[in-house]
Design an enzyme around this catalytic site. Structure first.
Site, PDB file in Angstrom:
ATOM      1  N   CYS A  69       3.869   1.690   2.369  1.00 30.67           N
ATOM      2  CA  CYS A  69       5.105   0.960   2.093  1.00 30.67           C
ATOM      3  C   CYS A  69       6.076   1.829   1.299  1.00 30.67           C
ATOM      4  O   CYS A  69       7.286   1.788   1.502  1.00 30.67           O
ATOM      5  CB  CYS A  69       4.813  -0.308   1.278  1.00 30.67           C
ATOM      6  SG  CYS A  69       3.837  -1.519   2.150  1.00 30.67           S
ATOM      7  N   ASP A 115       1.590 -32.294  -4.644  1.00 35.76           N
ATOM      8  CA  ASP A 115       2.685 -31.653  -3.945  1.00 35.76           C
ATOM      9  C   ASP A 115       3.676 -32.746  -3.624  1.00 35.76           C
ATOM     10  O   ASP A 115       3.391 -33.914  -3.752  1.00 35.76           O
ATOM     11  CB  ASP A 115       2.146 -30.995  -2.675  1.00 35.76           C
ATOM     12  CG  ASP A 115       3.254 -30.349  -1.885  1.00 35.76           C
ATOM     13  OD1 ASP A 115       3.113 -30.252  -0.663  1.00 35.76           O
ATOM     14  OD2 ASP A 115       4.248 -29.943  -2.490  1.00 35.76           O
ATOM     15  N   ASP A 149       5.267 -36.544  -6.528  1.00 39.29           N
ATOM     16  CA  ASP A 149       4.221 -36.300  -7.509  1.00 39.29           C
ATOM     17  C   ASP A 149       4.711 -35.735  -8.825  1.00 39.29           C
ATOM     18  O   ASP A 149       3.919 -35.469  -9.708  1.00 39.29           O
ATOM     19  CB  ASP A 149       3.181 -35.336  -6.925  1.00 39.29           C
ATOM     20  CG  ASP A 149       2.309 -36.040  -5.900  1.00 39.29           C
ATOM     21  OD1 ASP A 149       1.736 -35.357  -5.048  1.00 39.29           O
ATOM     22  OD2 ASP A 149       2.229 -37.278  -5.988  1.00 39.29           O
ATOM     23  N   ASP A 166      -3.867 -35.056  -4.298  1.00 39.86           N
ATOM     24  CA  ASP A 166      -2.962 -35.761  -3.411  1.00 39.86           C
ATOM     25  C   ASP A 166      -3.402 -35.420  -1.987  1.00 39.86           C
ATOM     26  O   ASP A 166      -4.141 -34.466  -1.774  1.00 39.86           O
ATOM     27  CB  ASP A 166      -1.525 -35.279  -3.661  1.00 39.86           C
ATOM     28  CG  ASP A 166      -0.542 -35.937  -2.717  1.00 39.86           C
ATOM     29  OD1 ASP A 166       0.369 -35.240  -2.255  1.00 39.86           O
ATOM     30  OD2 ASP A 166      -0.694 -37.135  -2.443  1.00 39.86           O
ATOM     31  N   CYS A 174       0.850  -1.181   0.000  1.00 39.37           N
ATOM     32  CA  CYS A 174       0.000   0.000   0.000  1.00 39.37           C
ATOM     33  C   CYS A 174       0.888   1.233   0.000  1.00 39.37           C
ATOM     34  O   CYS A 174       2.100   1.150  -0.059  1.00 39.37           O
ATOM     35  CB  CYS A 174      -0.909   0.016   1.227  1.00 39.37           C
ATOM     36  SG  CYS A 174      -0.019   0.333   2.743  1.00 39.37           S
TER      37      CYS A 174
END
Lengths: 810, 47
Positions: A99, A699, A703, A509, A96
């Site tokens: 920052c 994940d 996999d 998974d 924002c």
């Protein structure tokens, strides 16, 4: 001051995520002690307060990003590349307006900094500093201290090209807009005077003056602003494929030429206002499209920083084990590097010390890790799974296989999805038919009433709008990609949205996907001579080098520092074997441990928990019960998919019992446990042979092969680096298992966006058909004069582009 | 009405001048960041 207060539950004052109830981390901001969720936030908040910048908390409108808790990357290596005191850095975590203030203020306060400016639109920090007083690593470190990641910006990347294009297009757009408005000022009096040619209203000289002024103002628009259309048309014709630019270029050229001829002759209508308006509106649509594409490209750049930028080079090996951190690009053949477990190898090399498992899945597609020892060659980009190893570099990082892969991903990002290619081809046919029609119309009018032939032909050229195809489709796809990005979804391959819409089956998974992946040790059952703390220490020792969630849970459970395990071998899907304090142990699945301990496991685990067994040659020693919490949004996501008509399946490597428990809670009918990676791949292939379109959400190290085999694959957040590179789409901002992380919800959002994108593209095509079928006959009959045609065409193209941009907000 | 014979060419020169200034501004980077200045207005640096 906006109060971002919450209810009684504690939330982190810095990043807004839930904090543990009795959190040990606090920061003193202003007069109050604020709770924090993690040491990273606490450190960042304290740094901000200490620098006297706590006004940031008063004026911010959004929470900060939770700072990266991993070890800071080697910042010192950036000092070598930036010696002249001038640099550009990409900054992550800007949320924002406050920052911007925070970053600029903090950096300006550092000694030796001459000028600092943050470009919010591109998230880049422009810095100038005095090289003798300040080093870039200090600046980067200061940024990290307040919670922002920054790294040097490389302008040779893809994003920079889009940026330059956008700038040029903006200039052209401005000139076209200025020309349009000024020409309109001179065209309106002529229209108001009518066609009467009455000298009292407006005499011929005045008309000529208006005409010439309009001509001079149109020149920059036609030569400079419309240049992309002419160039595009020329390229299209050279290739032999008529594209969208051809009728546009022809229309502009014909209208301009005809108007100049009318001016010189002193009679006939001039169309300068139509031309400029047409150019402006068409460029406007292109500008919107380019902007949408540029935003989508920005985040992909950040993904590419996953390739290792630094390496630990051993200064003099084997004489000493001291290592320097150097840039990966600085490695030369003959250097020795140390690669820690879980890290990617920075460049192609040969192992000189260390027996380890190396994962080559991203290079060869193998799902099993390969055992490598001294003398074996390891390609750059492979991930060292088991143990630290020393390698001798054989080729530079730029030529490494990982660098090649990154370049491929870049090129994939430039590839158009299938639907866009189809749209291009359809547009080509449309334009070809249109050109034929224009010639026919011109010929017909020449025969009927020659004076109207020219305006009619120009009107037909201008009013036709293939924009739904060539312009709106890429805009829709880019807008959808941008929206997905804001929800933290990054589509690496272009076909993600359309394949997801078509998908019939969704395979999940379990560990790390439907569950947090953060296993916690619930109970330890001792079965042999060793007592509980000793068993836990042995387990922690064996799992010291692994990044698997099981390993992390076991390491966290052991309170005393674990002894060293030697000769530890990690076998994918089975377990780890090693020697601790002189005795050989096996830790892992029941079958694996039975190989050493002998006999059947004494007591099966309770329903729903995952058991990890420990055994030695003397027999079974312990059973560790680990439990994993379901993600809070898992049920909602599964329901969402089932409601949209897709079949949800669960394939997991975990035990059948725990898989069934999870499946019941989520309402998944087809759930199988005990699946090895090969089994999962077989299941997916079987579905595909039946004609199903399979989406896979997975994940974990296991996999990778299945993710490649499915029609479209998703991987949540910071899962294993490997799965990310194999998935077609990455769900960022999730997956580290923290409480409250948004894990799976972006997936349901992606499915929604996919459906919405398909709808919008179909809407645009329907509109284009209706518009073209009604407008072109009108123009051919001579009922539309060119300015109406220009308005119609530009209006239609703006309409389809704006409809496509709707996808950005949803 | 004859004044228009002077004014219209004059306005063309002004437009050319405006384009020249715009290009200068664009090259010097004024239009690179359209969001930043809006946010900067809110900053409170008077202390």
């Amino acid at each position: 001051m906006r109060d971002i207060a919450r209810d009684a539950r504690e939330t982190c004052w810095h990043c807004g995520q839930p904090a543990p109830p009795d959190t040990p981390w606090h920061a003193a901001i202003g007069d109050a002690r604020r709770p924090m969720c993690c040491p990273g936030c606490a450190a960042a908040a304290q740094a901000i307060a200490d620098a006297g910048l706590d006004d940031y908390y008063g004026s911010r409108t959004a929470f900060a990003a939770c700072p990266d808790q991993e070890d800071a990357p080697a910042l010192a290596l950036y000092d070598e590349g930036m010696l002249d005191g001038d640099g550009v850095f990409s900054v992550e975590g800007i949320r924002c307006a406050a920052c911007v203030w925070l970053i600029e203020r903090r950096i300006a306060a550092l000694p030796g900094v001459i000028a600092v400016r943050l470009n919010v639109a591109t998230e880049r920090l422009h810095l100038r500093w005095a090289p003798e007083a300040c080093r870039p690593s200090a600046i980067l470190r200061a940024l990290r201290a307040i919670g922002y990641n920054a790294y040097p910006y490389d302008p040779s990347r893809h994003g920079a090209r889009l940026e330059r294009e956008r700038k040029r297009l903006f200039l052209r757009l401005f000139v076209a807009g200025l020309a349009m408005m000024q020409v309109m000022m001179y065209a309106v009096p002529v229209y108001l005077a009518g066609d009467a040619h009455d000298p009292d209203v407006m005499d011929g000289d005045m008309r000529a003056l208006m005409g010439w002024a309009a001509l001079l103002l149109t020149l920059p628009a036609v030569t400079y602003s419309a240049w992309p259309f002419f160039r595009g048309a020329w390229l299209d014709l050279r290739r032999g494929l008529p594209g969208m630019d051809v009728p546009v270029a022809l229309g502009i050229g014909a209208a301009f030429g005809g108007s100049v001829a009318s001016l010189l002759r002193g009679q006939g209508a001039v169309y300068f206002d139509s031309i400029t308006m047409f150019i402006f509106l068409l460029l406007g649509s292109r500008y919107l499209e380019l902007n949408a594409r540029r935003k989508a490209a920005g985040a992909l750049e950040r993904l590419r920083h996953a390739a290792p930028a630094s390496a630990r080079r051993l200064r003099s090996w084997p004489a000493s084990g001291e290592a320097d951190t150097v840039a990966a690009s600085a490695l030369a053949p003959g250097d020795h590097v140390l690669v820690a477990p879980g890290q990617a190898v920075p460049a192609d090399g040969v192992i000189v010390e260390g027996d380890t498992e190396v994962d080559l899945a991203l290079l060869t597609g193998e799902s099993r890790t390969r055992r490598m020892g001294p003398g074996d060659a390891v390609p750059g980009g492979a991930v060292n799974v088991a143990q630290a190893a020393v390698l001798r570099v054989t080729s530079s990082a730029r030529d490494s296989t990982l660098a090649l892969l990154v370049r491929l991903v870049e090129r994939a990002g430039q590839d158009k999805p299938r639907i866009a290619l189809w749209a291009d081809r359809a547009a080509t046919w449309f334009v070809a038919a249109l050109l034929v029609l224009t010639l026919a119309v011109f010929g017909a009018w020449q025969w009927i009433a020659p004076a109207r032939a020219w305006p009619a032909a120009i009107a037909v050229l201008i009013v036709s709008c293939p924009c739904a195809l060539s312009l709106a489709t890429p805009t829709a796809l880019a807008a959808a990609a941008d929206r997905l990005l804001r929800h933290g979804v990054l589509a690496v391959k272009p076909h993600v949205l359309e394949t997801l819409e078509r998908a019939t089956h969704v395979v999940f998974d379990k560990t790390g996907t439907l569950t947090h992946g953060r296993l916690v040790l619930r109970a330890t059952l001792t079965l042999g001579a060793l007592d509980r703390p000793a068993c836990q220490r042995v387990a922690a020792a064996l799992e010291a080098g692994s990044a698997h969630p099981l390993a992390r849970a076991l390491r966290e459970a052991a309170h005393a520092p674990a002894p060293q395990a030697s000769d530890a071998r990690y076998l994918v899907g089975q377990g780890v074997e090693g020697v601790v304090e002189g005795r050989r142990y096996r830790l892992g699945g029941a079958a694996f441990v039975a190989g050493l301990a002998g006999g059947a496991p004494p007591a099966p685990p309770p329903e729903g928990l995952t058991a990890v067994w420990l055994g030695s040659a003397a027999g079974w020693l312990a059973r560790f019960d680990l439990a994993d919490a379901l993600r809070p949004d898992a049920l909602a996501v599964v329901r969402a998919f089932q409601r949209s008509g897709k079949t949800v399946m669960l394939l997991s490597g975990d035990a059948e019992a725990s898989v069934r428990a999870v499946a019941e809670r989520l309402g998944i009918v087809d759930a199988r446990g005990g699946q090895l990676p090969a089994d999962k791949l077989d299941a997916v292939r079987a579905l595909q042979r039946q004609g199903a379109v399979v989406a896979m959400v997975g994940d974990g190290i296991n996999d990778a092969a299945v993710l490649s085999g499915a029609d479209v694959s998703f991987a949540p957040g910071q899962g294993a680096q490997l799965a990310q590179l194999h998935a077609d789409c990455v769900l960022l901002g999730s997956g580290d298992g923290k409480e409250g992380d948004e894990g799976l919800w972006p997936l349901a959002e992606t499915a929604r966006v996919a459906a919405a994108t398909g709808r919008v593209i179909r809407q645009n095509l329907a509109w284009a058909m209706v518009y073209n079928l009604s407008a072109i006959p009108l123009a051919a009959c001579g009922l539309l004069n060119p300015w109406l045609a220009g308005l119609g065409m530009a209006g239609s193209s703006a309409l389809v582009v704006l409809n496509a941009l709707r996808l950005r907000r949803g | 009405m004859e004044a228009l014979y002077l004014l219209i060419p004059l306005s063309l020169i002004l437009v050319a001048f405006a384009i020249w200034i715009f290009f200068g501004a664009a090259e010097s980077g004024q239009f690179d960041d359209l969001d930043g200045p809006a946010l900067r207005v809110l900053q409170d640096d008077d202390r």
